[in-house]
Motif scaffolding. Structure first.
Motif, PDB file in Angstrom:
ATOM      1  N   VAL A 135       7.751 -11.388   8.993  1.00  0.00           N
ATOM      2  CA  VAL A 135       6.648 -11.068   9.894  1.00  0.00           C
ATOM      3  C   VAL A 135       6.319  -9.581   9.815  1.00  0.00           C
ATOM      4  CG1 VAL A 135       5.927 -10.926  12.326  1.00  0.00           C
ATOM      5  CG2 VAL A 135       7.091 -12.978  11.478  1.00  0.00           C
ATOM      6  N   ASP A 136       7.357  -8.746   9.696  1.00  0.00           N
ATOM      7  CA  ASP A 136       7.127  -7.302   9.666  1.00  0.00           C
ATOM      8  C   ASP A 136       6.242  -6.878   8.498  1.00  0.00           C
ATOM      9  OD1 ASP A 136       9.163  -7.945   7.850  1.00  0.00           O
ATOM     10  OD2 ASP A 136      10.067  -5.960   7.987  1.00  0.00           O
ATOM     11  N   VAL A 137       6.481  -7.427   7.312  1.00  0.00           N
ATOM     12  CA  VAL A 137       5.671  -7.029   6.155  1.00  0.00           C
ATOM     13  C   VAL A 137       4.257  -7.624   6.242  1.00  0.00           C
ATOM     14  CG1 VAL A 137       7.594  -6.581   4.597  1.00  0.00           C
ATOM     15  CG2 VAL A 137       6.688  -8.899   4.769  1.00  0.00           C
ATOM     16  N   PHE A 138       4.123  -8.761   6.896  1.00  0.00           N
ATOM     17  CA  PHE A 138       2.790  -9.332   7.092  1.00  0.00           C
ATOM     18  C   PHE A 138       1.962  -8.446   8.024  1.00  0.00           C
ATOM     19  CE2 PHE A 138       4.013 -12.877   4.709  1.00  0.00           C
ATOM     20  CZ  PHE A 138       2.948 -13.762   4.575  1.00  0.00           C
ATOM     21  N   VAL A 139       2.594  -7.890   9.049  1.00  0.00           N
ATOM     22  CA  VAL A 139       1.885  -6.990   9.958  1.00  0.00           C
ATOM     23  C   VAL A 139       1.404  -5.755   9.202  1.00  0.00           C
ATOM     24  CG1 VAL A 139       2.127  -5.475  11.961  1.00  0.00           C
ATOM     25  CG2 VAL A 139       3.090  -7.785  12.021  1.00  0.00           C
ATOM     26  N   PHE A 144      -3.837  -3.080   6.384  1.00  0.00           N
ATOM     27  CA  PHE A 144      -4.749  -2.719   5.295  1.00  0.00           C
ATOM     28  C   PHE A 144      -6.005  -3.585   5.318  1.00  0.00           C
ATOM     29  CE2 PHE A 144      -0.866  -0.738   4.021  1.00  0.00           C
ATOM     30  CZ  PHE A 144      -1.261   0.397   3.329  1.00  0.00           C
ATOM     31  N   VAL A 145      -5.856  -4.825   5.722  1.00  0.00           N
ATOM     32  CA  VAL A 145      -7.034  -5.680   5.885  1.00  0.00           C
ATOM     33  C   VAL A 145      -7.938  -5.111   6.976  1.00  0.00           C
ATOM     34  CG1 VAL A 145      -7.833  -7.967   6.588  1.00  0.00           C
ATOM     35  CG2 VAL A 145      -5.873  -7.748   5.047  1.00  0.00           C
ATOM     36  N   PHE A 146      -7.333  -4.637   8.064  1.00  0.00           N
ATOM     37  CA  PHE A 146      -8.116  -4.021   9.140  1.00  0.00           C
ATOM     38  C   PHE A 146      -8.881  -2.800   8.627  1.00  0.00           C
ATOM     39  CE2 PHE A 146      -5.295  -5.580  12.898  1.00  0.00           C
ATOM     40  CZ  PHE A 146      -5.876  -6.833  12.781  1.00  0.00           C
ATOM     41  N   ARG A 147      -8.255  -2.030   7.750  1.00  0.00           N
ATOM     42  CA  ARG A 147      -8.936  -0.854   7.193  1.00  0.00           C
ATOM     43  C   ARG A 147     -10.194  -1.269   6.420  1.00  0.00           C
ATOM     44  NH1 ARG A 147      -3.422   0.519   7.150  1.00  0.00           N
ATOM     45  NH2 ARG A 147      -2.954   2.724   7.626  1.00  0.00           N
ATOM     46  N   ILE A 148     -10.054  -2.302   5.605  1.00  0.00           N
ATOM     47  CA  ILE A 148     -11.202  -2.765   4.826  1.00  0.00           C
ATOM     48  C   ILE A 148     -12.295  -3.329   5.734  1.00  0.00           C
ATOM     49  CG2 ILE A 148     -11.940  -4.565   3.208  1.00  0.00           C
ATOM     50  CD1 ILE A 148      -9.533  -4.107   1.603  1.00  0.00           C
ATOM     51  N   MET A 149     -11.880  -4.097   6.737  1.00  0.00           N
ATOM     52  CA  MET A 149     -12.859  -4.673   7.668  1.00  0.00           C
ATOM     53  C   MET A 149     -13.589  -3.566   8.426  1.00  0.00           C
ATOM     54  SD  MET A 149     -10.709  -7.933   9.156  1.00  0.00           S
ATOM     55  CE  MET A 149     -12.036  -8.382  10.294  1.00  0.00           C
ATOM     56  N   ALA A 150     -12.863  -2.537   8.845  1.00  0.00           N
ATOM     57  CA  ALA A 150     -13.503  -1.424   9.539  1.00  0.00           C
ATOM     58  C   ALA A 150     -14.505  -0.732   8.626  1.00  0.00           C
ATOM     59  CB  ALA A 150     -12.446  -0.431  10.024  1.00  0.00           C
ATOM     60  N   GLY A 151     -14.127  -0.554   7.347  1.00  0.00           N
ATOM     61  CA  GLY A 151     -15.042   0.039   6.392  1.00  0.00           C
ATOM     62  C   GLY A 151     -16.299  -0.781   6.210  1.00  0.00           C
ATOM     63  N   MET A 165      -8.409 -10.725   0.303  1.00  0.00           N
ATOM     64  CA  MET A 165      -7.160 -11.317  -0.173  1.00  0.00           C
ATOM     65  C   MET A 165      -6.406 -10.343  -1.084  1.00  0.00           C
ATOM     66  SD  MET A 165      -5.086 -13.841  -0.134  1.00  0.00           S
ATOM     67  CE  MET A 165      -6.074 -15.136   0.630  1.00  0.00           C
ATOM     68  N   ILE A 166      -7.127  -9.661  -1.957  1.00  0.00           N
ATOM     69  CA  ILE A 166      -6.494  -8.699  -2.869  1.00  0.00           C
ATOM     70  C   ILE A 166      -5.842  -7.573  -2.080  1.00  0.00           C
ATOM     71  CG2 ILE A 166      -6.989  -6.937  -4.610  1.00  0.00           C
ATOM     72  CD1 ILE A 166      -9.229  -8.903  -5.610  1.00  0.00           C
ATOM     73  N   ALA A 167      -6.535  -7.052  -1.083  1.00  0.00           N
ATOM     74  CA  ALA A 167      -5.983  -5.960  -0.276  1.00  0.00           C
ATOM     75  C   ALA A 167      -4.725  -6.411   0.463  1.00  0.00           C
ATOM     76  CB  ALA A 167      -7.027  -5.472   0.726  1.00  0.00           C
ATOM     77  N   PHE A 168      -4.774  -7.613   1.029  1.00  0.00           N
ATOM     78  CA  PHE A 168      -3.614  -8.132   1.754  1.00  0.00           C
ATOM     79  C   PHE A 168      -2.422  -8.292   0.818  1.00  0.00           C
ATOM     80  CE2 PHE A 168      -0.988 -11.709   3.150  1.00  0.00           C
ATOM     81  CZ  PHE A 168      -0.656 -11.309   4.436  1.00  0.00           C
ATOM     82  N   LEU A 169      -2.651  -8.866  -0.342  1.00  0.00           N
ATOM     83  CA  LEU A 169      -1.558  -9.106  -1.291  1.00  0.00           C
ATOM     84  C   LEU A 169      -0.988  -7.805  -1.843  1.00  0.00           C
ATOM     85  CD1 LEU A 169      -3.112 -12.136  -3.197  1.00  0.00           C
ATOM     86  CD2 LEU A 169      -1.058 -12.204  -1.763  1.00  0.00           C
ATOM     87  N   LEU A 170      -1.856  -6.834  -2.120  1.00  0.00           N
ATOM     88  CA  LEU A 170      -1.376  -5.550  -2.626  1.00  0.00           C
ATOM     89  C   LEU A 170      -0.485  -4.867  -1.584  1.00  0.00           C
ATOM     90  CD1 LEU A 170      -1.332  -3.253  -4.675  1.00  0.00           C
ATOM     91  CD2 LEU A 170      -3.478  -2.418  -3.670  1.00  0.00           C
ATOM     92  N   ALA A 171      -0.932  -4.855  -0.329  1.00  0.00           N
ATOM     93  CA  ALA A 171      -0.134  -4.235   0.728  1.00  0.00           C
ATOM     94  C   ALA A 171       1.171  -4.986   0.945  1.00  0.00           C
ATOM     95  CB  ALA A 171      -0.943  -4.191   2.028  1.00  0.00           C
ATOM     96  N   LEU A 172       1.118  -6.310   0.864  1.00  0.00           N
ATOM     97  CA  LEU A 172       2.333  -7.117   1.022  1.00  0.00           C
ATOM     98  C   LEU A 172       3.313  -6.825  -0.109  1.00  0.00           C
ATOM     99  CD1 LEU A 172       3.740  -9.372   2.638  1.00  0.00           C
ATOM    100  CD2 LEU A 172       2.576 -11.039   1.159  1.00  0.00           C
ATOM    101  N   LEU A 174       3.637  -4.015  -1.836  1.00  0.00           N
ATOM    102  CA  LEU A 174       4.231  -2.698  -1.635  1.00  0.00           C
ATOM    103  C   LEU A 174       5.249  -2.715  -0.497  1.00  0.00           C
ATOM    104  CD1 LEU A 174       1.038  -0.461  -2.015  1.00  0.00           C
ATOM    105  CD2 LEU A 174       2.821  -0.895  -3.715  1.00  0.00           C
ATOM    106  N   ALA A 175       4.948  -3.474   0.560  1.00  0.00           N
ATOM    107  CA  ALA A 175       5.869  -3.550   1.690  1.00  0.00           C
ATOM    108  C   ALA A 175       7.162  -4.264   1.308  1.00  0.00           C
ATOM    109  CB  ALA A 175       5.190  -4.268   2.860  1.00  0.00           C
ATOM    110  N   LEU A 176       7.065  -5.322   0.525  1.00  0.00           N
ATOM    111  CA  LEU A 176       8.264  -6.029   0.069  1.00  0.00           C
ATOM    112  C   LEU A 176       9.114  -5.132  -0.824  1.00  0.00           C
ATOM    113  CD1 LEU A 176       6.716  -9.524  -0.728  1.00  0.00           C
ATOM    114  CD2 LEU A 176       8.448  -9.063   1.022  1.00  0.00           C
ATOM    115  N   ALA A 177       8.457  -4.338  -1.674  1.00  0.00           N
ATOM    116  CA  ALA A 177       9.192  -3.410  -2.536  1.00  0.00           C
ATOM    117  C   ALA A 177       9.935  -2.374  -1.697  1.00  0.00           C
ATOM    118  CB  ALA A 177       8.234  -2.724  -3.504  1.00  0.00           C
ATOM    119  N   LYS A 178       9.310  -1.933  -0.626  1.00  0.00           N
ATOM    120  CA  LYS A 178       9.948  -0.966   0.259  1.00  0.00           C
ATOM    121  C   LYS A 178      11.149  -1.585   0.965  1.00  0.00           C
ATOM    122  CE  LYS A 178       8.643   2.675   3.499  1.00  0.00           C
ATOM    123  NZ  LYS A 178       7.529   3.274   4.265  1.00  0.00           N
ATOM    124  N   ARG A 179      11.043  -2.841   1.385  1.00  0.00           N
ATOM    125  CA  ARG A 179      12.169  -3.527   2.027  1.00  0.00           C
ATOM    126  C   ARG A 179      13.332  -3.679   1.047  1.00  0.00           C
ATOM    127  NH1 ARG A 179       9.767  -2.021   5.470  1.00  0.00           N
ATOM    128  NH2 ARG A 179       8.880  -3.067   7.292  1.00  0.00           N
TER     129      ARG A 179
END
Length: 292
Positions: A135-139, A144-151, A165-172, A174-179
Motif C-alpha cells: 500500500v505504501d508504494v501505491f500511495v 505522481f498521478v496527482f501531479r500529472i492530473m494537476a498539470g 498509467m505510464i506515470a503510475f507504473l514508473l513511480a511504482l 522507482l518506489a519498489l527499487a527504493k524499498r
C-alpha cells in the motif's frame, strides 16, 4: 537556525519530481504555449511547497527510525540540528503557501483540489499508510498521478489514460527499487528501516520490479502506437522513442539488481550518466518528432 539544515529539511533537489506537472503539455506538443505554460509553472510551485511541507512532517514522524539508518540519521530532525517544533513550523508555512498559491495561480477548482488531495493522502501516509507493505508504494505512485492530473487541469491539456498509467507504473517501479534498498540494509544490520520491511524480501521485490518494468514498457509502446495518439499528434514515429525508455529501465534495473544502489532515485538521476543519456535522448527524439 542553520540555513543549510533548513534546506536539507525541505529537500529542494526532490522538486525535480514535480516536473511531472509539465507532462500533459509536453505529450500534447503544447510546451511552448505561454498561457498554458504559466498554469503548469503555478502547479509546479504549489506541488514543490506542498512536497517540502510533507517532507517536514515525514521527518518529524520518522525521527526515531531515521536515527537507526546509516544515511537518514544525518537528516536535520533525526540528528538534532532542528527540533520537531521548528520542522512543524516550516511544514505549516509551506503547506499554507501551497494552498494559497494554488488558489491564486491555478485556473478553476480542480487543480487546487488535487493539491489538497495530495496533501491529505500524504498526511495519511505519514501517520499510518507507510506501515502497510505494498500500500505504501501505491500511495507514492498515486502522488505522481496527482501531479500529472494537476498539470492537465491547470493547463487544459488533454490527458491520455496511457500517460496516467505510464506515470503510475514508473513511480511504482522507482518506489519498489527504493524499498529493496531498505531490505538490503535490514539483511546486513538486522535493523528494519521501516515497520513493513519485515514483510518484504529481495525475492519478492526483484520479481515485482521485473513485472512492473515489463508492464511499464508495454504500456509505453501501446501509447506510442495508439490510434488516438497518432491522430492527435499527427505522427506514426513515436515508437522510435521506446529505445530510450528501454535503455533507461534496463540501466535502472542494473543499478538496482547488480549494483544494489537504488536508495535514492534523485541521486541516480543527478549522477548516473547512462540514465541521463537515456532521458536526454528520449526528450530530444520525442521533441523532434512532436515539435518539428
Amino acid at each position: 537556525m542553520n540555513g543549510q539544515e533548513v534546506i536539507t529539511l525541505l529537500r529542494p533537489t526532490h522538486w525535480a519530481k514535480n516536473f511531472f506537472v509539465f507532462i500533459p503539455l509536453f505529450f500534447n506538443g503544447e510546451l511552448f504555449d505561454g498561457g498554458k505554460l504559466a498554469g503548469a509553472v503555478g502547479a509546479f510551485l504549489a506541488f514543490s511547497f506542498a512536497a517540502s511541507g510533507i517532507y517536514c512532517l515525514n521527518d518529524i514522524c520518522d525521527a526515531e527510525a531515521d536515527r537507526q539508518h546509516p544515511v537518514k540519521c544525518r537528516r536535520p530532525v533525526a540528528s538534532g540540528a532542528l527540533t520537531k517544533t521548528e520542522a512543524a513550523a516550516w511544514m505549516t508555512v509551506l503547506i499554507a503557501a501551497a494552498f494559497l498559491l494554488s488558489a491564486l495561480m491555478l485556473p478553476g477548482a480542480e487543480a487546487a483540489g488535487i493539491i489538497v488531495l495530495y496533501v491529505l493522502l500524504n498526511i495519511a501516509y505519514c501517520f499510518g499508510l507507510k506501515r502497510v507493505a505494498i500500500v505504501d508504494v501505491f500511495v507514492i505512485a498515486l502522488g505522481f498521478v496527482f501531479r500529472i492530473m494537476a498539470g492537465a487541469f491547470a493547463t487544459g491539456a488533454p490527458l491520455s489514460h496511457w500517460v496516467v498509467m505510464i506515470a503510475f507504473l514508473l513511480a511504482l517501479f522507482l518506489a519498489l527499487a527504493k524499498r529493496r534498498d531498505d531490505v538490503l540494509i535490514f539483511e546486513k544490520t538486522g535493523v528494519a528501516m521501516r515497520r513493513n520491511t519485515e514483510r518484504l524480501n529481495r525475492t519478492f521485490l526483484d520479481a515485482a520490479l521485473v513485472i512492473v518494468a515489463t508492464v511499464l514498457m508495454v504500456s509505453y509502446i501501446m501509447y506510442t502506437v495508439s490510434d488516438s495518439v497518432i491522430r492527435r499528434l499527427g505522427t506514426e514515429y513515436l515508437y522510435v522513442t521506446s529505445l530510450f525508455v528501454l535503455l533507461g529501465i534496463l540501466r535502472y534495473l542494473q543499478r538496482t539488481l547488480v549494483d544494489n544502489e537504488s536508495g535514492s532515485p534523485t541521486r541516480i538521476l543527478l549522477h548516473d550518466r547512462f540514465v541521463q543519456f537515456a532521458i536526454a535522448g528520449w526528450l530530444l527524439v520525442f521533441g523532434i518528432i512532436i515539435y518539428s
